[in-house]
Every structure is written in C-alpha cells, then in structure tokens.
Design a protein around this motif. Structure first.
Motif, mmCIF file in Angstrom:
data_model
loop_
_atom_site.group_PDB
_atom_site.id
_atom_site.type_symbol
_atom_site.label_atom_id
_atom_site.label_comp_id
_atom_site.label_asym_id
_atom_site.label_seq_id
_atom_site.Cartn_x
_atom_site.Cartn_y
_atom_site.Cartn_z
ATOM 1 N N TRP A 432 1.006 -1.395 -0.086
ATOM 2 C CA TRP A 432 -0.257 -0.042 0.153
ATOM 3 C C TRP A 432 0.505 1.560 0.138
ATOM 4 O O TRP A 432 0.090 2.119 0.092
ATOM 5 C CB TRP A 432 -1.129 0.166 1.506
ATOM 6 N N LEU A 502 -5.478 -6.633 -9.546
ATOM 7 C CA LEU A 502 -6.003 -7.064 -8.340
ATOM 8 C C LEU A 502 -4.987 -5.281 -8.186
ATOM 9 O O LEU A 502 -5.011 -5.355 -7.431
ATOM 10 C CB LEU A 502 -5.698 -7.703 -7.696
ATOM 11 N N LYS A 506 -3.764 -4.658 -3.544
ATOM 12 C CA LYS A 506 -4.442 -6.007 -3.855
ATOM 13 C C LYS A 506 -4.069 -7.312 -3.809
ATOM 14 O O LYS A 506 -4.630 -8.065 -2.718
ATOM 15 C CB LYS A 506 -6.716 -6.029 -4.539
ATOM 16 N N SER A 509 -2.099 -7.963 -1.433
ATOM 17 C CA SER A 509 -2.902 -7.887 0.489
ATOM 18 C C SER A 509 -3.181 -9.157 0.404
ATOM 19 O O SER A 509 -3.512 -9.889 1.747
ATOM 20 C CB SER A 509 -4.163 -7.083 0.496
ATOM 21 N N VAL A 510 -3.783 -10.119 -0.460
ATOM 22 C CA VAL A 510 -3.284 -11.540 -0.529
ATOM 23 C C VAL A 510 -2.230 -11.998 0.039
ATOM 24 O O VAL A 510 -2.464 -12.751 0.739
ATOM 25 C CB VAL A 510 -3.618 -11.979 -1.689
#
Length: 542
Positions: A432, A502, A506, A509-510
């Motif tokens: 992020w 993604l 994202k 983050s997975v």
C-alpha cells in the motif's frame, strides 16, 4: 594445509592414481601405533615397523580408543583415536572450520544466484523469441523447480556413508557448470527451458546438503552460528542475481547472465576441487577402517556405519534414503506443515521478482540496472534478521543447549512465532505504499521488514528440522527444498496475473493474508508439535 588438499577431491584422486604414499594419513605412516585407553596400553599394537608388542587375546580390542570390547557381530569397531582426533570434523581448528564452511556457503550462493540472474533478460526473450511474459518467466520457474527436484534424487546420497558429502557435491556441481556452459550457447526457447530445469536439477543437491555439512562441522551448541551464514548465502543468492546481470544484459546480450554465472561457479569449483575436505564423520571412519584392514590384514575391523548396516545392499540402502523425504512428510503432520509454510514464504519471496519491475520500473521509472540495485535491501534484511537471531543464539539458545542439550525442538520455533506474526505487516507496507506520490523508500522498508522476518523463520526451521530427526538431516532438507521450490515455481506464474488483475496493493494483500493465516499454524506447532511428533508413525519407525 596438506590435510585439506589430501581430503579434497584433488587429493583423493591423486591417491587413487599415484597411490597412498601421496598425501598419506597418519595411520599409513611408518611406526604408527594405535592410541588406546590406559587400561589397554599393554595390549597396544604397532601397525608399522618392528616395535615390540604384546599380542591381544581373541576378545580384546586393540584399535581405536573408545572401543571397549568386540562387538556382538564379531567385528571390532573403528572410531576416533582420541577425544581430540584431528580427523574428526568437530575437532578441526577454527580456521579450518571457517574456511571449509565458507566454501559451502559460496557453493550455496553460486547455485542460488543462478536462479534470478537471468530475470533482467526476460524482456529480451519476449522480443527475440516472440513468447509471452508468462512463457518468458519459465526461465526462472524451471530453474527453481529443478533445484527442488534435484535434492530428492541426489542429496540423500550424502547420508549414505559409502558416498559421504564430497562425492555428491563434486559430481552435481561439475555437471551444473557443464550444463550452464551449454545453456549459454543455446539459441532456441524450448532448449533454454529444458536446460534451465537441468541447471537447477543438478545444482539442487549442493543446496540441500549444506545444512547437513554444518551439522558435521559444528558442535550442537554452535551449529546456529554456521546456519546463520549459510542461510544468508541462500537468501543473498537469488537477490543479488539480478544485480549481477542487471547492467550487462541491457548493454550486451542475455548470454552474459550465463557467462557471469560461469565465472562465479568456476571460482567456486576450483576451491571445491582443491580445498574442500570431507565432513561426513561416518564416511571418514569408513575410509579409516578400510585403510586399517589393508595395513593390518585384520578383516574384523569395521566402522560403526558398516557394523550397523551389515550386509545391506547399496541399492537397498540408497532406496531407503531416497524414500525418506516423502515418508517423513506423510507420517509427521508437523513436518509437512513446516515444509508447506516454508513454500509459501519462499513463493512470496520469488513473487517479488515479478512485482519489482511493476513497482520500481513502471511506477517509479527506474532502469533495469537500478531496479537490480534495489535487491541490495535483502542484504540489509539479512543484517537485521541475522543480528537478531545471532543475539538470540548467543544469549539464550547456547546457554539453553549447554543446560538441556537438545531440549524441546519446538522451543527453537519460538522466535519464528513472533516473526510469523510480524512478517505480514512487511507485505502490507510494500503493497500500500507502492504509489507515485509516496517515495520508493517506503515499499523498500516493507521488503526489509518482511525478509528480516523470513530470515528468522528460516533459521528456526533449519534448526527445527534436523533436531526432529537428526539421522535424516539431508533427507529432511531435501523434502523442504522440494516443497518450497514447487510452491515458488507456481508463485512465479500466478503472481503475474494476480498483480495485473488486482494491482500491487490488493494482490500483495492476498499474499499477506495467507501469511498471517499461517501464523496460527506455526503457533500450533510450537505449542503442540511434540505431541504430533510422538503420534507420528515415522517417529515410531525412527
């Protein structure tokens, strides 16, 4: 120094061709006499020369000290001549241990660097061979898969006393260099894919045997110190590979990635050939027993490994070692989970090779060469993670070992529990903060945090695995290498569509969520691993 040359492949070949008078062992020299316990001195036997001696009776055991009586199998056990026997790898000087283990770390670094050294050339393959980005990634993934499969076939051989460690090291690494030379000259894409797999396959045994060599050289309280540097070499190899080729490939040709690997491996091979002594104690004692049988004519002299294995055929013995990596995973769920979890964190590590071009080239506009320099953050991670684990070893685990010796293997996983909890935060920071309006330093900090935790986790696992089943150390490392390489191979290919569909935020983050989920598994093994091991059918067989 003569002892190093004598015990290296060079010295052993010289002895085979020119005879044992070249680089002789102490027990081959004129006037050699067995050192024996004080109570047995009257029965000591001189092997060479005309030294007057008393003949031992039929039940006495004259060879090495520490052997008290003839074995039940009517064999006489050949062991170390004394507690300070300099042929015992654990009795070597600090300088010899350091030099030997430096070579093992260099071999590990050389093979691991061969994986990612070709990644700067992946865009070139897309252009010159007309392949897709996924197909171009096969250059990396097939190598990673190869060095996971290779140890399953070759590395357990180093547990066979009749082979030792140097024969698998020398044979596999020599073939690795030959295949690398062939790879540097191939001109078609399918051939490159096959040869990259063979490169990894032949280099894999070097990687999985290093941990067992550390156990040969260092006493149990000190083994963590060796594994810290071996783990650092394993982590630095793939990370610095892109740096080695990141500047040469864009300016010349993709073949320079292979040329640079050949230069590095050529230097490592020369050290291996001339200066790497055998470290497997069973192999050293087996060779000692063979020499003593020749010099004395006493066919009852046997090393402990020969006595234990009796008349077991070599192929049957080798088959047992080759099946062990699979059996231990099937019969011990804690080992199976540890291997799968290692695969996950290793897969995330290799997914960075696919995310780095997106983040640092596309978002921050770095060149291929400068993007390779970013991988130096792995060295920073090693400094943080290695220093932390070094302090834990010095101030806690070494005193713990001196007090309890082995103690509980699960106790060695405790730092890994904390590292497993913190590691996902490093992934989330990278995910992020990879934005144009945030400095490139921020995602790099996330990488350092994650890889520092990975290093501590890896150290805990490297200690935990051989402690669980010490006799099968190389087989356990082979199984671990296979699982983590298989997952990493898949990660290289699923990470591209994951990040493309993604995005970095994202997508990572997975991966961070999966990593955090596995924290509970590590916690469970730390808490209940001893109960799982006690219930495993492999433990009962072992």
């Amino acid at each position: 120094m003569p002892g190093i040359f004598r015990d290296a492949p060079f010295g052993q070949i010289c002895r085979m061709v020119l005879g044992p008078q070249v680089f002789p062992y102490p027990d081959e020299k004129e006037g050699f006499q067995f050192p024996v316990p004080e109570s047995e001195k009257k029965k000591s036997v001189s092997i060479h020369g005309d030294v007057e001696r008393a003949e031992p009776d039929e039940n006495s055991l004259s060879p090495p000290s520490g052997s008290e009586s003839e074995s039940k199998s009517d064999h006489q056990s050949v062991s170390w001549y004394s507690d300070g026997d300099l042929e015992n790898p654990q009795m070597w000087s600090t300088a010899k241990k350091t030099f030997t283990f430096f070579q093992i770390c260099l071999l590990t670094f050389s093979v691991y660097s061969g994986s990612a050294i070709i990644t700067p050339a992946q865009p070139v393959f897309i252009h010159i061979f007309g392949v897709s980005a996924q197909e171009s990634s096969l250059m990396l993934s097939m190598y990673v898969l190869g060095y996971g499969v290779g140890p399953l076939f070759f590395s357990p051989m180093s547990e066979v006393p009749r082979l030792g460690r140097n024969i698998p090291y020398f044979a596999s690494f020599t073939l690795f260099i030959i295949i690398t030379a062939v790879t540097s000259r191939v001109s078609n894409f399918p051939g490159l894919v096959v040869l990259r797999f063979l490169q990894g396959f032949l280099g894999g045994p070097v990687l999985a045997t290093g941990g067992a060599s550390a156990a040969d050289i260092f006493s149990f309280p000190k083994i963590s110190y060796g594994l810290i540097f071996w783990g650092g070499a394993a982590l630095a190899g793939p990370a610095l590979g892109p740096l080695l080729a990141g500047f040469s490939v864009p300016l010349t040709t993709w073949r320079w990635s292979m040329y640079e690997l050949l230069i590095l491996c050529g230097f490592s091979w020369l050290l291996l050939f001339f200066c790497l002594p055998e470290t497997n104690a069973d192999f050293i004692l087996l060779k000692r027993a063979q020499r003593l049988r020749r010099s004395t004519g006493n066919e009852k002299l046997r090393s402990e490994s020969e006595i234990k294995q009796g008349n077991l055929q070599f192929l049957n013995l080798l088959g047992g070692y080759l099946t062990t990596p699979f059996l231990v995973m099937l019969r011990d769920p804690s080992i199976a989970f540890i291997n799968l979890y290692t695969g996950l964190i290793y897969g995330i590590f290799y997914s960075f090779f696919e995310s780095f071009p997106i983040v640092y080239t596309q978002i921050y506009g770095f060149s291929v060469g400068i993007t390779g320099v970013i991988f130096l953050c792995v060295i920073i991670a090693f400094i943080f993670g290695g220093s932390t684990y070094l302090c834990l070893t010095k101030f806690h685990y070494e005193p713990y070992t001196l007090k309890y010796f082995v103690g509980s293997p699960e106790h060695r996983l405790l730092p890994g529990v904390f590292a497993a909890f913190i590691a996902p935060f490093g992934i989330f920071i990278f995910a992020w903060t990879s934005r144009e309006d945030i400095t490139w330093v921020a995602p790099t900090i996330g990488i350092v945090l994650y890889l520092s935790c990975v290093f501590i986790l890896t150290m805990c696992i490297f200690i935990y695995l051989p402690m669980s089943y010490p006799r099968y150390a190389a087989s356990l490392f082979a199984a671990n290498t296979f699982l983590r390489s298989a997952v990493a191979c898949g990660a290289i290919h699923f990470s591209q569509p994951l990040f493309n569909n993604l995005g970095i935020g994202k997508g990572c983050s997975v991966l961070g969520g999966l990593t955090f989920g596995c924290f509970f598994g590590i916690f469970a093994i730390w808490k209940y691993g001893d109960k799982l091991r006690a219930r495993s059918t492999f433990a009962q067989v072992y």
